[in-house]
Motif scaffolding. Sequence first.
Motif, PDB file in Angstrom:
ATOM      1  N   ALA A   1      33.800 -53.089  17.498  1.00  0.00           N
ATOM      2  CA  ALA A   1      34.386 -54.424  17.549  1.00  0.00           C
ATOM      3  C   ALA A   1      33.383 -55.467  17.073  1.00  0.00           C
ATOM      4  N   PRO A   2      33.868 -56.646  16.661  1.00  0.00           N
ATOM      5  CA  PRO A   2      32.951 -57.709  16.261  1.00  0.00           C
ATOM      6  C   PRO A   2      32.037 -58.099  17.422  1.00  0.00           C
ATOM      7  N   PRO A   3      30.854 -58.628  17.130  1.00  0.00           N
ATOM      8  CA  PRO A   3      29.921 -59.005  18.191  1.00  0.00           C
ATOM      9  C   PRO A   3      30.559 -59.955  19.198  1.00  0.00           C
ATOM     10  N   GLY A   4      30.342 -59.696  20.473  1.00  0.00           N
ATOM     11  CA  GLY A   4      30.850 -60.562  21.526  1.00  0.00           C
ATOM     12  C   GLY A   4      32.328 -60.423  21.794  1.00  0.00           C
TER      13      GLY A   4
ATOM     14  N   PRO B   1      27.568 -59.601   2.911  1.00  0.00           N
ATOM     15  CA  PRO B   1      27.934 -60.427   1.752  1.00  0.00           C
ATOM     16  C   PRO B   1      28.844 -59.619   0.815  1.00  0.00           C
ATOM     17  N   ASN B   2      29.734 -60.298   0.107  1.00  0.00           N
ATOM     18  CA  ASN B   2      30.716 -59.626  -0.742  1.00  0.00           C
ATOM     19  C   ASN B   2      30.092 -58.642  -1.719  1.00  0.00           C
ATOM     20  N   VAL B   3      28.983 -59.028  -2.343  1.00  0.00           N
ATOM     21  CA  VAL B   3      28.334 -58.158  -3.326  1.00  0.00           C
ATOM     22  C   VAL B   3      27.833 -56.875  -2.668  1.00  0.00           C
ATOM     23  N   GLN B   4      27.256 -56.978  -1.485  1.00  0.00           N
ATOM     24  CA  GLN B   4      26.764 -55.794  -0.777  1.00  0.00           C
ATOM     25  C   GLN B   4      27.915 -54.903  -0.322  1.00  0.00           C
ATOM     26  N   PHE B   5      29.003 -55.511   0.124  1.00  0.00           N
ATOM     27  CA  PHE B   5      30.151 -54.733   0.560  1.00  0.00           C
ATOM     28  C   PHE B   5      30.733 -53.938  -0.610  1.00  0.00           C
TER      29      PHE B   5
ATOM     30  N   ALA C   1      42.481 -34.771   0.161  1.00  0.00           N
ATOM     31  CA  ALA C   1      41.551 -35.500   1.032  1.00  0.00           C
ATOM     32  C   ALA C   1      42.042 -35.395   2.465  1.00  0.00           C
ATOM     33  N   SER C   2      41.106 -35.328   3.406  1.00  0.00           N
ATOM     34  CA  SER C   2      41.504 -35.270   4.813  1.00  0.00           C
ATOM     35  C   SER C   2      41.377 -36.627   5.494  1.00  0.00           C
ATOM     36  N   THR C   3      40.875 -37.623   4.771  1.00  0.00           N
ATOM     37  CA  THR C   3      40.721 -38.974   5.304  1.00  0.00           C
ATOM     38  C   THR C   3      41.188 -39.997   4.285  1.00  0.00           C
ATOM     39  N   LEU C   4      41.940 -40.976   4.754  1.00  0.00           N
ATOM     40  CA  LEU C   4      42.255 -42.150   3.945  1.00  0.00           C
ATOM     41  C   LEU C   4      41.484 -43.306   4.544  1.00  0.00           C
ATOM     42  N   LEU C   5      40.622 -43.907   3.751  1.00  0.00           N
ATOM     43  CA  LEU C   5      39.894 -45.100   4.173  1.00  0.00           C
ATOM     44  C   LEU C   5      40.479 -46.294   3.450  1.00  0.00           C
ATOM     45  N   ILE C   6      41.012 -47.220   4.236  1.00  0.00           N
ATOM     46  CA  ILE C   6      41.495 -48.482   3.691  1.00  0.00           C
ATOM     47  C   ILE C   6      40.432 -49.530   4.009  1.00  0.00           C
ATOM     48  N   ALA C   7      39.839 -50.092   2.972  1.00  0.00           N
ATOM     49  CA  ALA C   7      38.830 -51.143   3.135  1.00  0.00           C
ATOM     50  C   ALA C   7      39.480 -52.474   2.797  1.00  0.00           C
ATOM     51  N   ILE C   8      39.518 -53.369   3.775  1.00  0.00           N
ATOM     52  CA  ILE C   8      40.148 -54.675   3.570  1.00  0.00           C
ATOM     53  C   ILE C   8      39.062 -55.728   3.400  1.00  0.00           C
ATOM     54  N   LYS C   9      38.929 -56.212   2.164  1.00  0.00           N
ATOM     55  CA  LYS C   9      37.983 -57.286   1.865  1.00  0.00           C
ATOM     56  C   LYS C   9      38.622 -58.617   2.260  1.00  0.00           C
ATOM     57  N   CYS C  10      37.789 -59.538   2.714  1.00  0.00           N
ATOM     58  CA  CYS C  10      38.265 -60.877   3.088  1.00  0.00           C
ATOM     59  C   CYS C  10      39.343 -60.787   4.167  1.00  0.00           C
ATOM     60  N   THR C  11      39.017 -60.088   5.224  1.00  0.00           N
ATOM     61  CA  THR C  11      39.953 -59.834   6.321  1.00  0.00           C
ATOM     62  C   THR C  11      40.525 -61.113   6.917  1.00  0.00           C
ATOM     63  N   LYS C  12      39.710 -62.153   6.978  1.00  0.00           N
ATOM     64  CA  LYS C  12      40.174 -63.386   7.638  1.00  0.00           C
ATOM     65  C   LYS C  12      41.381 -64.023   6.945  1.00  0.00           C
TER      66      LYS C  12
ATOM     67  N   ASP D   1      31.166 -63.482   6.848  1.00  0.00           N
ATOM     68  CA  ASP D   1      30.603 -64.499   7.749  1.00  0.00           C
ATOM     69  C   ASP D   1      30.944 -64.279   9.228  1.00  0.00           C
ATOM     70  N   GLN D   2      31.283 -63.083   9.627  1.00  0.00           N
ATOM     71  CA  GLN D   2      31.642 -62.712  10.996  1.00  0.00           C
ATOM     72  C   GLN D   2      32.931 -63.371  11.487  1.00  0.00           C
ATOM     73  N   GLU D   3      33.718 -63.925  10.588  1.00  0.00           N
ATOM     74  CA  GLU D   3      35.021 -64.473  10.949  1.00  0.00           C
ATOM     75  C   GLU D   3      36.074 -63.490  10.448  1.00  0.00           C
ATOM     76  N   PHE D   4      36.861 -62.936  11.388  1.00  0.00           N
ATOM     77  CA  PHE D   4      37.846 -61.924  11.047  1.00  0.00           C
ATOM     78  C   PHE D   4      39.277 -62.418  11.234  1.00  0.00           C
ATOM     79  N   GLY D   5      39.473 -63.729  11.275  1.00  0.00           N
ATOM     80  CA  GLY D   5      40.818 -64.279  11.370  1.00  0.00           C
ATOM     81  C   GLY D   5      41.556 -63.779  12.594  1.00  0.00           C
TER      82      GLY D   5
END
Length: 189
Positions: A17-20, A35-39, A119-130, A177-181
């Motif tokens: 879970a997100p911090p806190g 950061p977006n580039v690192q992700f 594949a035995s796993t589907l990974l959905i990566a959601i960029k800009c979740t907020k 930025d740790q904001e997940f909407g």
Amino acid sequence: MINDLNWDAILAPGVQAPPGRGRSAMHWAHFVTLPNVQFTAALERLSHQPPADGAHLAVIDGSKCQSDRELFDEFARQLEFPSYFGYNWGAFDECLSDLLVLDDGGLGAAFGDRAGVAASTLLIAIKCTKAVLVRENRHEFGKFISALQAAANGELFKYVRPRPRVARLRVVLHSDDQEFGHFNEMVAE
């Protein structure tokens, strides 16, 4: 919170879970603040180093999912839902779950219009979740979470006999930025 985006961390049981924000019943979800580039670089690494039992990575752009219709469009495009996808929550639920069925030849083979992905796993990566469903009310967001949870838990198949063999579903929720909407609120509950 995953600090190093790798398959071991993604496939590990339990919640990140997100911090806190405490713990959550979202065992299938992992929160990543990079950061977006690192992700983007981390996703590229993951795609070139899948786990031994195979994985398929689908990247969803949350900024293209601000309404339910936009979310349906983006998921249908990135996950290659079949042409009969109905662009409503029931159809989303069904297509997401059917995508995970492995018995017919791999991810997506149950749609009947393709060979499927081994594949035995589907990974959905959601960029800009907020940005996900920001133009919708909290109820619509709850439907989205319920659909992901149902697919991750195989709930649509609980009365099907014999029960099909299904892939694991993991979802990586990204923020720069740790904001997940809306996800912040869901995890806090």
